[in-house]
Design a protein around this motif. Structure first.
Motif, PDB file in Angstrom:
ATOM      1  N   ILE A  72       0.923   4.214  -2.731  1.00 26.96           N
ATOM      2  CA  ILE A  72       0.776   5.648  -2.408  1.00 26.96           C
ATOM      3  C   ILE A  72       1.921   6.464  -3.022  1.00 26.96           C
ATOM      4  O   ILE A  72       1.692   7.526  -3.601  1.00 26.96           O
ATOM      5  N   LEU A 123     -12.227   3.682   0.154  1.00 25.99           N
ATOM      6  CA  LEU A 123     -12.340   2.211   0.150  1.00 25.99           C
ATOM      7  C   LEU A 123     -12.157   1.637   1.556  1.00 25.99           C
ATOM      8  O   LEU A 123     -12.703   0.582   1.868  1.00 25.99           O
ATOM      9  N   ALA A 124     -11.382   2.322   2.372  1.00 24.22           N
ATOM     10  CA  ALA A 124     -11.143   1.814   3.723  1.00 24.22           C
ATOM     11  C   ALA A 124     -12.393   1.917   4.588  1.00 24.22           C
ATOM     12  O   ALA A 124     -12.492   1.264   5.624  1.00 24.22           O
ATOM     13  N   GLY A 170      -1.681  -1.827  -7.188  1.00 28.82           N
ATOM     14  CA  GLY A 170      -3.155  -1.796  -7.132  1.00 28.82           C
ATOM     15  C   GLY A 170      -3.726  -3.192  -7.326  1.00 28.82           C
ATOM     16  O   GLY A 170      -4.635  -3.618  -6.608  1.00 28.82           O
ATOM     17  N   VAL A 211     -10.343  10.309  -7.981  1.00 31.27           N
ATOM     18  CA  VAL A 211      -9.737   8.966  -7.880  1.00 31.27           C
ATOM     19  C   VAL A 211      -9.115   8.794  -6.489  1.00 31.27           C
ATOM     20  O   VAL A 211      -9.305   7.762  -5.817  1.00 31.27           O
ATOM     21  N   ILE A 212      -8.378   9.823  -6.037  1.00 35.16           N
ATOM     22  CA  ILE A 212      -7.746   9.734  -4.709  1.00 35.16           C
ATOM     23  C   ILE A 212      -8.824   9.609  -3.620  1.00 35.16           C
ATOM     24  O   ILE A 212      -8.710   8.782  -2.708  1.00 35.16           O
ATOM     25  N   PHE A 240     -15.115   1.190  -5.388  1.00 28.97           N
ATOM     26  CA  PHE A 240     -13.985   0.643  -6.153  1.00 28.97           C
ATOM     27  C   PHE A 240     -14.278   0.729  -7.656  1.00 28.97           C
ATOM     28  O   PHE A 240     -13.429   1.153  -8.441  1.00 28.97           O
ATOM     29  N   GLY A 256     -10.144   6.090  -3.646  1.00 27.82           N
ATOM     30  CA  GLY A 256      -9.154   5.163  -3.079  1.00 27.82           C
ATOM     31  C   GLY A 256      -9.160   5.248  -1.556  1.00 27.82           C
ATOM     32  O   GLY A 256      -9.173   4.234  -0.868  1.00 27.82           O
ATOM     33  N   TRP A 287      -8.587  13.333 -11.107  1.00 25.49           N
ATOM     34  CA  TRP A 287      -7.556  12.693 -10.271  1.00 25.49           C
ATOM     35  C   TRP A 287      -7.846  12.892  -8.786  1.00 25.49           C
ATOM     36  O   TRP A 287      -7.608  12.001  -7.967  1.00 25.49           O
ATOM     37  N   LEU A 309       2.470  10.182  -9.746  1.00 24.06           N
ATOM     38  CA  LEU A 309       1.565  10.295 -10.901  1.00 24.06           C
ATOM     39  C   LEU A 309       0.721  11.576 -10.821  1.00 24.06           C
ATOM     40  O   LEU A 309       0.767  12.434 -11.705  1.00 24.06           O
ATOM     41  N   VAL A 310      -0.021  11.697  -9.719  1.00 30.14           N
ATOM     42  CA  VAL A 310      -0.958  12.823  -9.633  1.00 30.14           C
ATOM     43  C   VAL A 310      -0.197  14.135  -9.403  1.00 30.14           C
ATOM     44  O   VAL A 310      -0.603  15.182  -9.913  1.00 30.14           O
ATOM     45  N   LYS A 344     -13.968   4.177  -8.787  1.00 29.99           N
ATOM     46  CA  LYS A 344     -12.549   4.564  -8.892  1.00 29.99           C
ATOM     47  C   LYS A 344     -11.970   4.094 -10.234  1.00 29.99           C
ATOM     48  O   LYS A 344     -11.301   4.862 -10.923  1.00 29.99           O
ATOM     49  N   GLU A 400       0.838  -1.210   0.000  1.00 31.45           N
ATOM     50  CA  GLU A 400       0.000   0.000   0.000  1.00 31.45           C
ATOM     51  C   GLU A 400       0.872   1.259   0.000  1.00 31.45           C
ATOM     52  O   GLU A 400       0.559   2.240  -0.678  1.00 31.45           O
ATOM     53  N   VAL A 432       2.048   2.003  -9.681  1.00 27.96           N
ATOM     54  CA  VAL A 432       0.643   2.093  -9.254  1.00 27.96           C
ATOM     55  C   VAL A 432      -0.163   0.861  -9.674  1.00 27.96           C
ATOM     56  O   VAL A 432      -0.894   0.292  -8.847  1.00 27.96           O
ATOM     57  N   PHE A 488       1.159   6.759  -6.780  1.00 25.13           N
ATOM     58  CA  PHE A 488       0.143   7.725  -7.235  1.00 25.13           C
ATOM     59  C   PHE A 488       0.466   9.153  -6.812  1.00 25.13           C
ATOM     60  O   PHE A 488      -0.002  10.107  -7.422  1.00 25.13           O
TER      61      PHE A 488
END
Ligand code: HEM
Length: 159
Positions: free
Chosen positions: A34, A156-157, A82, A149-150, A99, A153, A146, A40-41, A102, A30, A78, A37
């Motif tokens: 992180i 999801l928790a 993922g 998307v974050i 999910f 993500g 983006w 990336l972002v 996302k 994980e 990523v 991304f």
């Protein structure tokens, strides 16, 4: 093979079991996700902000040559991480709307980037300091997608 069968098969892999049962493997994967991304972002956002008019003294094409390979290269971190996080619990993730949203948002962000490069960016050499309105629209959409998307993500928790 049905998606459900594939998910069941993925969840039964020894690696998936190790991700579920080990104390360290999941958090390590994980963390790499992180880091990936964030690069990336981060790179995409810096480029988008330039297109939107921040840092106009920086030449757009030189900035693109510097930043965009980082954002594309970060996919190598990523996507595999993922997928690893996914196989730890594929059945419930496939049933999780956040999910699926996302994944849809990642697809939309990718299509938006392609449309930007195939469209307004082709004439970037001729842009004045201000990028054209269509380019700015793509940049704004990119930032919004983006960020969404974050947010998915992270959510999801909790869902
Ligand atoms: C492409 C850009 C991506 C971004 C910006 C992103 C963002 C995130 C974020 C913010 C988290 C939560 C991290 C945390 O709270 O500790 C996360 C976790 C996760 N991501 Fe991604 N992700 C991306 C790609 C992917 C891909 C391609 C997949 C799968 C095919 C994926 C699957 C997952 C899974 C399964 C989790 C763990 C969820 C949980 O906590 O149960 N991600 N991602």
């Amino acid at each position: 093979m049905q998606v459900r069968d594939a998910a069941e098969w993925a969840a039964s892999l020894p690696l998936a079991q190790a991700l579920r049962e080990g104390a360290w493997l999941y958090p390590v994967v994980e963390t790499v996700h992180i880091v990936g991304f964030a690069v990336l972002v981060g790179a995409v956002a810096m480029f988008d902000l330039r297109v939107l008019g921040f840092g106009r003294q920086l030449p757009v094409q030189a900035l693109a040559r510097h930043l965009l390979p980082w954002s594309a290269g970060s996919m190598l971190l990523v996507v595999p991480t993922g997928l690893l996080l996914f196989i730890a619990d594929p059945q419930s993730l496939l049933a999780n709307r956040v999910f699926l949203l996302k994944l849809g948002l990642i697809l939309a962000a990718g299509l938006n980037a392609l449309a930007f490069h195939a469209g307004p960016y082709r004439s970037a050499a001729a842009w004045s300091q201000q990028a054209p309105a269509l380019a700015r629209l793509h940049a704004l959409l990119s930032l919004g997608l983006w960020i969404a998307v974050i947010a998915c993500g992270r959510m999801l928790a909790y869902f």
